[in-house]
Design an enzyme around this catalytic site. Structure first.
Site, PDB file in Angstrom:
ATOM      1  CB  SER A 143       5.326  12.439   2.477  1.00 41.65           C
ATOM      2  OG  SER A 143       6.141  12.651   3.621  1.00 41.65           O
ATOM      3  CE1 TYR A 157       8.932   9.256   0.352  1.00 47.73           C
ATOM      4  CE2 TYR A 157       9.026  11.145   1.820  1.00 47.73           C
ATOM      5  CZ  TYR A 157       8.422   9.976   1.418  1.00 47.73           C
ATOM      6  OH  TYR A 157       7.306   9.523   2.081  1.00 47.73           O
TER       7      TYR A 157
HETATM    8  P1  NAP Z   1       6.885   0.385   3.363  1.00 50.84           P
HETATM    9  O1  NAP Z   1       6.527  -0.163   4.696  1.00 50.84           O
HETATM   10  O2  NAP Z   1       8.323   0.470   2.964  1.00 50.84           O
HETATM   11  O3  NAP Z   1       6.056  -0.436   2.258  1.00 50.84           O
HETATM   12  C1  NAP Z   1       6.235  -0.093   0.913  1.00 50.84           C
HETATM   13  C2  NAP Z   1       5.244  -0.860   0.053  1.00 50.84           C
HETATM   14  O4  NAP Z   1       5.374  -0.389  -1.289  1.00 50.84           O
HETATM   15  C3  NAP Z   1       5.517  -2.350   0.003  1.00 50.84           C
HETATM   16  O5  NAP Z   1       4.281  -2.998  -0.124  1.00 50.84           O
HETATM   17  C4  NAP Z   1       6.349  -2.501  -1.270  1.00 50.84           C
HETATM   18  O6  NAP Z   1       6.278  -3.795  -1.859  1.00 50.84           O
HETATM   19  C5  NAP Z   1       5.679  -1.466  -2.147  1.00 50.84           C
HETATM   20  N1  NAP Z   1       6.514  -0.983  -3.243  1.00 50.84           N
HETATM   21  C6  NAP Z   1       7.736  -0.405  -3.186  1.00 50.84           C
HETATM   22  N2  NAP Z   1       8.178  -0.091  -4.414  1.00 50.84           N
HETATM   23  C7  NAP Z   1       7.206  -0.489  -5.279  1.00 50.84           C
HETATM   24  C8  NAP Z   1       7.071  -0.470  -6.675  1.00 50.84           C
HETATM   25  N3  NAP Z   1       8.024   0.034  -7.474  1.00 50.84           N
HETATM   26  N4  NAP Z   1       5.935  -0.984  -7.228  1.00 50.84           N
HETATM   27  C9  NAP Z   1       4.958  -1.512  -6.441  1.00 50.84           C
HETATM   28  N5  NAP Z   1       5.030  -1.554  -5.106  1.00 50.84           N
HETATM   29  C10 NAP Z   1       6.146  -1.058  -4.535  1.00 50.84           C
HETATM   30  O7  NAP Z   1       6.334   1.872   3.194  1.00 50.84           O
HETATM   31  P2  NAP Z   1       5.224   2.707   4.006  1.00 50.84           P
HETATM   32  O8  NAP Z   1       5.909   3.431   5.094  1.00 50.84           O
HETATM   33  O9  NAP Z   1       4.033   1.884   4.281  1.00 50.84           O
HETATM   34  O10 NAP Z   1       4.886   3.799   2.898  1.00 50.84           O
HETATM   35  C11 NAP Z   1       3.718   3.761   2.093  1.00 50.84           C
HETATM   36  C12 NAP Z   1       3.534   5.137   1.485  1.00 50.84           C
HETATM   37  O11 NAP Z   1       3.418   6.084   2.552  1.00 50.84           O
HETATM   38  C13 NAP Z   1       4.709   5.603   0.631  1.00 50.84           C
HETATM   39  O12 NAP Z   1       4.221   6.293  -0.506  1.00 50.84           O
HETATM   40  C14 NAP Z   1       5.457   6.545   1.549  1.00 50.84           C
HETATM   41  O13 NAP Z   1       6.190   7.508   0.834  1.00 50.84           O
HETATM   42  C15 NAP Z   1       4.306   7.155   2.320  1.00 50.84           C
HETATM   43  N6  NAP Z   1       4.698   7.763   3.587  1.00 50.84           N
HETATM   44  C16 NAP Z   1       5.205   7.000   4.611  1.00 50.84           C
HETATM   45  C17 NAP Z   1       5.570   7.621   5.805  1.00 50.84           C
HETATM   46  C18 NAP Z   1       6.141   6.847   6.965  1.00 50.84           C
HETATM   47  O14 NAP Z   1       6.611   7.495   7.931  1.00 50.84           O
HETATM   48  N7  NAP Z   1       6.110   5.539   6.967  1.00 50.84           N
HETATM   49  C19 NAP Z   1       5.434   9.008   5.932  1.00 50.84           C
HETATM   50  C20 NAP Z   1       4.923   9.748   4.881  1.00 50.84           C
HETATM   51  C21 NAP Z   1       4.547   9.113   3.712  1.00 50.84           C
HETATM   52  P3  NAP Z   1       7.505  -4.857  -1.688  1.00 50.84           P
HETATM   53  O15 NAP Z   1       7.529  -5.255  -0.244  1.00 50.84           O
HETATM   54  O16 NAP Z   1       7.157  -5.975  -2.597  1.00 50.84           O
HETATM   55  O17 NAP Z   1       8.746  -4.103  -2.092  1.00 50.84           O
END
Ligand code: NAP
Length: 248
Positions: A143, A157
């Site tokens: 991130s 985080y």
């Molecule tokens: P999201 O929409 O909240 O989706 C999270 C995903 O991770 C879901 O598929 C969830 O499954 C799964 N998950 C959560 N905890 C888990 C665990 N303990 N074991 C296995 N799977 C797990 O998140 P996102 O925004 O797509 O984020 C994905 C990645 O991008 C993360 O690493 C996040 O830190 C990074 N990121 C996101 C942003 C942003 O602005 N969105 C920015 C920078 C970095 P369930 O639905 O079954 O819980």
């Protein structure tokens, strides 16, 4: 021959967009999720409707036994793996560090650091040529927070993603001779559910307006960067931390 990848947290958000794009480009996809089976099935259905191949695989990345079973199940379903998108991650409500509970800190580092390291370790075991793997690529999802520190929101985080960056740099050096490239994307403000899970559903749109491009990003825009790092088009890139953050 069809290539196969495992995407942790592949059921929603950036993981789901990556699963769809990978399938469109001919990859078979293991869609890992933690608890929301409906979302995982929806992702699999979307991939299949587009003519691709995907399988939903439950497992909590912070539990070693789950991670071991997850990789085994992925190979059983899809054949020998060609890559890992190490994407599962969580945030928690915005607070200054002084207000954070020990339980929250532990969960953050369990999922985002321990989980990411466990999955990267398994990928190293499955992909390394000296261990009968095919070589391949690992893309860690870090991130922009790793650079920014996220004061008063979530320094926990941000620190967890700093560890993911460092993992990327070190593991790239370990695995280069094994035919495995290791890179990271550092997304900025992306429109997914993660902001609501941290108590701020409008966060990406609100703060995205202040970036150089004047908007939040989409999960599909991050998926494009991930797929570039996974594929042969980036064959001389390893140990890179690619910002996908509109200049933030
Ligand atoms: P999201 O929409 O909240 O989706 C999270 C995903 O991770 C879901 O598929 C969830 O499954 C799964 N998950 C959560 N905890 C888990 C665990 N303990 N074991 C296995 N799977 C797990 O998140 P996102 O925004 O797509 O984020 C994905 C990645 O991008 C993360 O690493 C996040 O830190 C990074 N990121 C996101 C942003 C942003 O602005 N969105 C920015 C920078 C970095 P369930 O639905 O079954 O819980």
């Amino acid at each position: 021959m069809t290539k196969s990848i495992l995407i942790t947290g592949g059921s929603r958000g950036i993981g789901r967009a990556t699963a769809r794009l990978a399938a469109e480009r001919g990859w078979s996809v293991g869609v890992n999720y933690a608890g929301n089976a409906d979302a995982a099935q929806k992702t699999v259905a979307e991939v299949e409707a587009a003519g691709g191949r995907a399988v939903a695989l439950r497992g909590d990345v912070s539990v070693e036994g789950d991670v071991l079973s997850l990789f085994q199940a992925a190979e059983n379903a899809l054949g020998a793996l060609d890559g890992l998108v190490n994407n599962a991650g969580i945030v928690a409500p915005s607070l200054p560090l002084a207000e954070m509970s020990a339980d929250r800190l532990k969960r953050m580092f369990d999922v985002n650091v321990y989980g990411a390291y466990l999955c990267a370790r398994e990928a190293a075991r499955y992909l390394s040529k000296s261990r009968n793997g095919k070589g391949g690529a690992i893309v860690n999802v870090s991130s922009a927070a790793a650079r920014l520190g996220s004061p008063f929101e979530y320094v926990d985080y941000a620190g967890s993603k700093g560890a993911v960056d460092t993992l990327t740099i070190g593991l790239a050096k370990e695995l280069g001779p094994q035919g495995v490239r290791v890179n990271a994307v550092r997304p900025g403000l992306i429109d997914t559910d993660i902001h609501a899970s941290g108590g701020q559903p409008g966060r990406a749109a609100r703060l995205g307006a202040g970036t150089a491009l004047g908007r939040e990003g989409t999960a599909e825009e991050v998926a494009e960067a991930i797929m570039w790092l996974l594929g042969d088009a980036s064959s001389y890139v390893t140990g890179a931390l690619l910002d996908v953050s509109a200049g933030r």
